[in-house]
Scaffold this active site. Structure first.
Site, PDB file in Angstrom:
ATOM      1  CG  HIS A 190      -4.847   1.326  -8.771  1.00 41.15           C
ATOM      2  ND1 HIS A 190      -4.570   1.962  -9.775  1.00 41.15           N
ATOM      3  CD2 HIS A 190      -5.014   1.516  -7.185  1.00 41.15           C
ATOM      4  CE1 HIS A 190      -3.911   2.792  -8.426  1.00 41.15           C
ATOM      5  NE2 HIS A 190      -4.128   3.296  -7.620  1.00 41.15           N
TER       6      HIS A 190
ATOM      7  NE  ARG B  24     -10.061  -0.641  -1.299  1.00 39.44           N
ATOM      8  CZ  ARG B  24      -8.784   0.429  -1.472  1.00 39.44           C
ATOM      9  NH1 ARG B  24      -8.677   1.275  -1.448  1.00 39.44           N
ATOM     10  NH2 ARG B  24      -7.930  -0.089  -2.755  1.00 39.44           N
TER      11      ARG B  24
ATOM     12  CB  ALA C 216      -0.906   0.224   1.409  1.00 48.38           C
ATOM     13  CD  GLN C 217       2.814   2.514  -4.471  1.00 47.17           C
ATOM     14  OE1 GLN C 217       2.132   3.216  -4.853  1.00 47.17           O
ATOM     15  NE2 GLN C 217       3.869   1.159  -5.107  1.00 47.17           N
TER      16      GLN C 217
ATOM     17  CD  GLU D 211      -4.996   8.185  -2.132  1.00 49.54           C
ATOM     18  OE1 GLU D 211      -6.313   6.761  -2.633  1.00 49.54           O
ATOM     19  OE2 GLU D 211      -3.675   8.061  -1.485  1.00 49.54           O
TER      20      GLU D 211
ATOM     21  NE  ARG E   3      -7.862   2.992  -5.592  1.00 49.89           N
ATOM     22  CZ  ARG E   3      -7.366   2.952  -4.647  1.00 49.89           C
ATOM     23  NH1 ARG E   3      -8.134   1.056  -4.228  1.00 49.89           N
ATOM     24  NH2 ARG E   3      -6.279   3.655  -4.431  1.00 49.89           N
TER      25      ARG E   3
ATOM     26  CG  HIS F 112      -5.730  -2.664  -5.912  1.00 44.05           C
ATOM     27  ND1 HIS F 112      -4.375  -2.476  -5.517  1.00 44.05           N
ATOM     28  CD2 HIS F 112      -6.250  -1.787  -4.943  1.00 44.05           C
ATOM     29  CE1 HIS F 112      -4.162  -1.964  -4.741  1.00 44.05           C
ATOM     30  NE2 HIS F 112      -5.082  -0.682  -4.442  1.00 44.05           N
TER      31      HIS F 112
END
Length: 558
Positions: free
Chosen positions: A264, A420, A60-61, A145, A308, A385
């Protein structure tokens, strides 16, 4: 049903609480620590399929989403791309519900977002130190984000949030002598005890170093992560093989929302498909096509900051419209490659200094693959993802099987709905792991009852020995970003023809694939991450309710 070997260890259903936790990502680690804090006499066994902390969390970034209280130095502060928006828990709830495309559970979402500050406190107690704001060391740095209306993402090491969390939580677990860690141990099944049609989870059967043995427990917690290995391109590690869903299904637990698998949009288009965080676009990077055109504005009013599922789907649609002889653009790789029918991430406007400071891990990653992303675009591709669906639970992690809990990605809590919201997964793991631990310390309570459709997947006994690569090809071609009814029919027939040999991971993947395709076939309309390209625009109608499934009990007829 009682296993004859479950009593080889002392009876764990009497006396002090004994919990077996399967999985060692953030959900498993946090559950173990919280159980020990809330029920100090407890005995915890943490079973990790590989080395401790080797699951999805370390990859996870972007960070962990949270609206913090005043004590954290963030309450009431201007937040957002223009610096003028004030964030709130209510705004986080609204963003999460919007991303869920009408299927997120409002109660679960409220539990998630209102528990965020307490979850951050729990991590800090375990030794986690979040990055500080550049001009105020007493406040956390907050990023934004896609699909978040404000900057509320905390991170560690710039873009190494998962690795930082795992390092701190793993150290805390290893310091506690009452947490017994079994590494490189594979859980083959959940042991059930009980009569009268109401079995209870009583432990697990583990295979370690070629030796199979039972471990008795008062309760079992599944924290096994996802199933990215269902597809040929995934950001998940090789151990993400859907083990928890398969274990729960065979134990008789209800599963739900299995058609919703998030792709993703920006995995680096190289072998292994490492993730490029959505936070890069949150800081101003843009997606471009082979002509250098910023195409996302053609598909959604939020452009590159759309949810996403929208971005991944837009990439697939845009590439389908590109001419096959598109010239490609120079990527700046050491080999000077040019790629056609590809999209790219353009972060050059952010500058080398900012990229190195804010995204040090990604700067090193792109450089290892021959790219200078401060000077040229890099090729990206959608990759499997996160599985929004999973083992259905209540807001305390209880499944429909007494004594069996699920937390993290393996659980379907209802917070994600059909799609999500970015950086909510780490938050979900922390918040619901702590609630699960609290329920265990209080005596675990009665199992919830969920309405579910009974399925007889055991009848699908194919003859063709399947390889993982074959399975991934079927799922990628027919159950990926874009789906059709005919494609899902093809997938169902192929999956039904397969059989597995002795590899338990491939067996788990095949079961998960059959469940996903069945759920996708049962939803003819598009919704969130499940997109039927042969159906009308989903915005024209309300989505059908979530669907739950249950394995047909042994010895009964469908």
């Amino acid at each position: 049903m009682t296993s004859g070997r479950v009593r080889e260890e002392p009876d764990a259903t009497r006396g002090p609480l004994r919990v077996v936790i399967v999985g060692s990502g953030i959900a498993g680690l946090q559950t173990a620590l919280a159980v020990r804090r809330l029920a100090p006499p407890s005995d915890v066994v943490l079973v990790s399929k590989a080395a401790l902390g080797s699951g999805n969390t370390g990859y996870a970034q972007g960070g962990i989403a949270a609206v913090l209280a005043a004590g954290h130095g963030a309450s009431g502060r201007p937040s957002g791309p223009a610096g003028g928006r004030r964030d709130s828990v209510e705004a986080h709830i609204a963003d999460t519900l919007a991303a869920g495309a009408g299927l997120a559970d409002p109660e679960a979402v409220e539990v998630l977002c209102r528990g965020a500050a307490e979850g951050i406190d729990a991590l800090q107690r375990a030794g986690v130190v979040f990055d500080a704001a550049p001009h105020d060391a007493s406040s956390p740095a907050l990023g934004r984000e896609a699909a978040h209306s404000a900057a509320r993402i905390l991170h560690l090491g710039g873009d190494a949030t998962g690795a930082g969390l795992i390092a701190s939580l793993t150290a805390a677990v290893r310091r506690d002598p009452a947490i017994r860690v079994l590494e490189n141990a594979f859980v083959e099944r959940i042991l059930l005890d009980g009569a009268g049609g109401s079995p209870r989870a009583a432990g697990v059967e583990v295979l370690q170093d070629g030796i199979r043995r039972p471990i008795a427990a008062s309760a079992v917690v599944l924290a096994t992560g996802g199933a990215g290995q269902l597809f040929d391109r995934t950001t998940n590690p090789a151990i993400a093989t859907g083990d928890g869903v398969a274990l729960a299904w065979r134990a008789g637990a209800v599963v739900a929302d299995l058609e919703f698998f998030q792709f993703h949009p920006t995995a680096l288009d190289v072998p292994g498909n490492p993730l490029i965080s959505e936070a890069v676009r949150g800081e101003g990077a843009r997606l471009v096509d082979a002509r250098g055109h910023r195409f996302m504005a053609n598909y959604h009013p939020d452009g590159d900051l759309a949810p996403r599922d929208v971005v991944s789907r837009s990439i697939a649609r845009h590439l389908a419209q590109e001419p096959t002889d598109a010239p490609g653009v120079r990527t700046g790789a050491a080999a000077g490659d040019r790629r056609a029918r590809c999209v790219y991430l353009d972060a050059t406007a952010l500058g080398a200094d900012f990229l190195a400071r804010r995204f040090p891990s990604l700067t090193a990653l792109t450089a290892r693959h021959g790219y200078d992303w401060s000077a040229a675009v890099v090729p990206v591709v959608p990759a499997a993802h996160y599985w929004m669906g999973g083992v259905r639970t209540d807001t305390d992690g209880r499944t429909s099987v007494q004594g069996l809990f699920a937390v993290g990605e393996v659980a379907r809590t209802g917070v994600h709905g059909a799609n999500r919201l970015a950086s909510n997964s780490l938050l979900e793991a922390v918040v619901f792991a702590t609630r699960c631990a609290a329920a265990l310390s209080d005596g675990d309570g009665a199992a919830p009852v969920f309405e579910a459709e009974v399925l007889d997947l055991d009848a699908e006994t194919g003859t063709h020995p399947v390889t993982r690569r074959e399975l991934q090809a079927v799922m990628t071609d027919h159950a990926g970003v874009l789906r059709t009814g005919s494609g899902l029919d093809v997938a169902a027939k192929q999956l039904a023809s397969y059989r597995v040999g002795t590899d338990p991971e491939t067996a788990n993947l095949l079961l998960c694939a059959r469940l996903l395709v069945r759920a996708a076939s049962d939803r003819p309309g598009s919704c969130g991450a499940h997109h039927r390209s042969d159906q009308p625009d989903p915005a024209l109608r309300r989505p059908a309710p979530s669907r739950s499934y249950l394995r047909i009990p042994e010895g009964t007829q469908p």
